[in-house]
Design an enzyme around this catalytic site. Structure first.
Site, PDB file in Angstrom:
ATOM      1  N   HIS A   1     -24.042 -22.650  -6.806  1.00  0.00           N
ATOM      2  CA  HIS A   1     -23.090 -23.530  -7.495  1.00  0.00           C
ATOM      3  C   HIS A   1     -21.816 -22.769  -7.851  1.00  0.00           C
ATOM      4  CE1 HIS A   1     -26.831 -25.930  -8.232  1.00  0.00           C
ATOM      5  NE2 HIS A   1     -26.002 -26.869  -7.831  1.00  0.00           N
TER       6      HIS A   1
ATOM      7  N   HIS B   1     -19.195 -23.863  -2.723  1.00  0.00           N
ATOM      8  CA  HIS B   1     -19.952 -25.125  -2.671  1.00  0.00           C
ATOM      9  C   HIS B   1     -19.030 -26.307  -2.954  1.00  0.00           C
ATOM     10  CE1 HIS B   1     -22.842 -28.288  -3.510  1.00  0.00           C
ATOM     11  NE2 HIS B   1     -22.445 -28.340  -4.770  1.00  0.00           N
TER      12      HIS B   1
ATOM     13  N   ASP C   1     -22.722 -34.072  -1.701  1.00  0.00           N
ATOM     14  CA  ASP C   1     -23.286 -33.053  -2.589  1.00  0.00           C
ATOM     15  C   ASP C   1     -24.555 -32.427  -2.019  1.00  0.00           C
ATOM     16  OD1 ASP C   1     -23.471 -31.501  -4.899  1.00  0.00           O
ATOM     17  OD2 ASP C   1     -24.690 -33.000  -5.928  1.00  0.00           O
TER      18      ASP C   1
ATOM     19  N   ASP D   1     -19.079 -29.886  -9.943  1.00  0.00           N
ATOM     20  CA  ASP D   1     -19.967 -28.878 -10.540  1.00  0.00           C
ATOM     21  C   ASP D   1     -19.194 -27.868 -11.368  1.00  0.00           C
ATOM     22  OD1 ASP D   1     -22.558 -29.576  -9.870  1.00  0.00           O
ATOM     23  OD2 ASP D   1     -22.449 -28.683  -7.871  1.00  0.00           O
TER      24      ASP D   1
END
Length: 505
Positions: free
Chosen positions: A218, A222, A368, A259
């Site tokens: 994360h 990403h 995602d 995120d």
């Protein structure tokens, strides 16, 4: 706008002349990198640069960025106050009590105000800087050959085989900034929404900075990967002919920030350690709410949408939140069932704003967790990264004698069994419905890669585990988690990729 390239080239090894800084529209910035071989903050504070532009355009024509640059609105360097805590340096069981005791101390009011805007990541950066520790980040000075290759890659940014890892190396760790800025320009959104170039650039720099580079999964790469996948979906015929410019802007911003400031642990971990975020959001979509509020905080801090009517900007913030909250893996079945029902009844009308927004939510959910649908060379890297992040959480839980979360024990689980379970119970159902909605070459390509990747992991499992137990650990584990633990295996999204039914975040 008339662009002027005859701007002064200023050496950055000495203070900027006063007559330059006094010019109308001057912007100064400082570098915190170790480029100059001067990690001492007192020395770095004197390394200043400036640019000048015609303020009647309200747009910077040229910005020379050097080192770890933060564009600032005032001359000089003033360390920003940081207040969050790096996860690996504290005992989570006592964190809430520490915060409670601090809040009662004199002069803590201004400190608490800062808490709402500053992230875990920015605290970590500043603490290293103030200790005189050189930051272990690449310098943002690129060789022309590398920038040229990065530009060539952007010409094929709509390809499903886009290698985000290579692009990140070519941009020297600035893949999220470069990609998002390029896509916003490509759609003409900067001009259409009259976004200030300096504010937009500062916003993107701060967004990338607030992703934790120490997270195996994360992190900003990403986020860039999800943004590129979102762009591929937005180009699908069904969507491209129906979405408005506002829809596209929200989709790209949501992908880039979905995120933001992810701590590298999942929601159940925050709850059982009594973290203040879990209390703040009442144990519901904790990470997703934090990502959304962090994004809104940066938008307001930079004034990105301050030129829009208050009602419009608030509405965009709410819609951004709705998109980010949809990535909560614990609500996977809820969204999937609604999507399937719409497709069965054939009552999705993209002329309706509500239906368009729902499709954007589903597109972001697909983006995602699309890693298993990428070519094997890319998918395998993502699988290893998300699994390592799970295992790191498990290591922390063992260290503090906490119950180890599902899929987080490196002594029991393997990358293969986690991914096979995730593909079977989370990815396949979602992308099968997406293919019903958008039956295109891209959809078939993703399903094809998904099948091949699943077979590849099964083959690796058979080689590593003799007998018939190859995938048993993961399948049994995911079946026993009705709230979506399977998804956790994913690499999904913040809470998302979190080994747990409550989903990531």
């Amino acid at each position: 706008m008339e662009v002027c390239y005859q701007l002064p080239v200023l050496p950055l090894d000495r203070p900027v002349p006063k007559h330059v800084l006094s010019r109308r529209g001057a912007i100064s910035f400082s570098s915190s990198s170790s480029l100059f071989g001067a990690p001492d903050p007192r020395q770095l504070s004197q390394r200043r640069g400036a640019i000048s532009y015609d303020s009647s355009d309200q747009t910077a024509l040229y910005i020379r960025m050097l080192g770890d640059v933060r564009v600032r609105s005032q001359v000089g360097f003033e360390p920003e106050r940081r207040s969050s805590h790096p996860y690996l340096c504290i005992d989570f069981r006592t964190l809430h009590t520490r915060l409670g005791s601090r809040s009662g101390s004199p002069g803590s009011v201004s400190g608490r105000r800062v808490h709402r805007l500053l992230s875990f990541q920015r605290y970590l950066h500043s603490s290293r800087f103030l200790r005189g520790t050189p930051q272990q980040i690449p310098l943002h000075i690129l060789d022309e050959d590398y920038t040229g290759q990065a530009r060539c890659m952007l010409e094929k940014v709509g390809s499903w085989n886009f290698d985000i890892f290579l692009f990140d190396r070519l941009t020297n760790g600035n893949s999220l900034i470069t990609l998002t800025f390029h896509l916003l320009n490509q759609y003409g959104l900067v001009e259409l929404f009259q976004l200030d170039m300096v504010k937009l650039w500062r916003f993107l720099v701060m967004v990338q900075e607030d992703y934790h580079s120490n997270n195996p999964y994360h992190n900003a790469i990403h986020a860039a990967d999800v943004t590129q996948a979102m762009y591929c979906y937005l180009r699908e015929p069904t969507l491209s002919k129906s979405l408005t410019s506002c829809d596209i802007l929200l989709g790209l911003l949501a992908a880039a920030t979905h995120d933001l400031d992810h701590p590298g642990v999942n929601q159940p971990f925050l709850i059982k350690t009594d973290h203040y975020l879990a209390t703040l959001y009442r144990n519901t979509s904790v990470l997703e709410n934090h990502h959304w509020k962090s994004a809104v905080g940066l938008m307001r801090e930079t004034g990105l949408l301050s030129h829009l009517p208050a009602e419009d900007s608030l509405n965009m913030e709410r819609q951004l939140g709705s998109l980010i909250l949809a990535t909560d893996i614990s609500r996977q079945n809820e969204y999937l069932s609604k999507f399937r029902t719409h497709l069965d009844q054939e009552d999705l009308f993209l002329s309706s704003p509500n239906h368009r927004h729902f499709i954007l939510q589903m597109a972001l959910k697909c983006a995602d967790i699309c890693n298993p649908c990428r070519p094997w060379e890319l998918s395998k890297q993502w699988s290893e990264k998300v699994t390592e992040e799970f295992f790191q959480q498990g290591d922390i839980e063992k260290k503090h004698k906490l119950e180890v979360s599902p899929l987080c024990d490196r002594e029991i689980n393997t990358v293969g069994n986690i991914q096979i379970g995730f593909m079977t119970y989370v990815v396949e159902p979602l992308f099968a419905e997406w293919a019903r909605f958008s039956d295109t070459r891209l959809s078939q390509t993703m399903l094809g890669h998904l099948g091949l990747n699943k077979a590849s992991w099964s083959g690796l499992q058979q080689e590593q585990t003799p007998g018939s137990e190859e995938t048993e650990p993961s399948t049994s584990g995911t079946r026993g988690q009705p709230d979506g633990s399977a998804a956790a295996a994913t690499g999904g999204t913040g809470s998302k990729g979190i080994p747990q039914g409550s989903g990531e975040s």
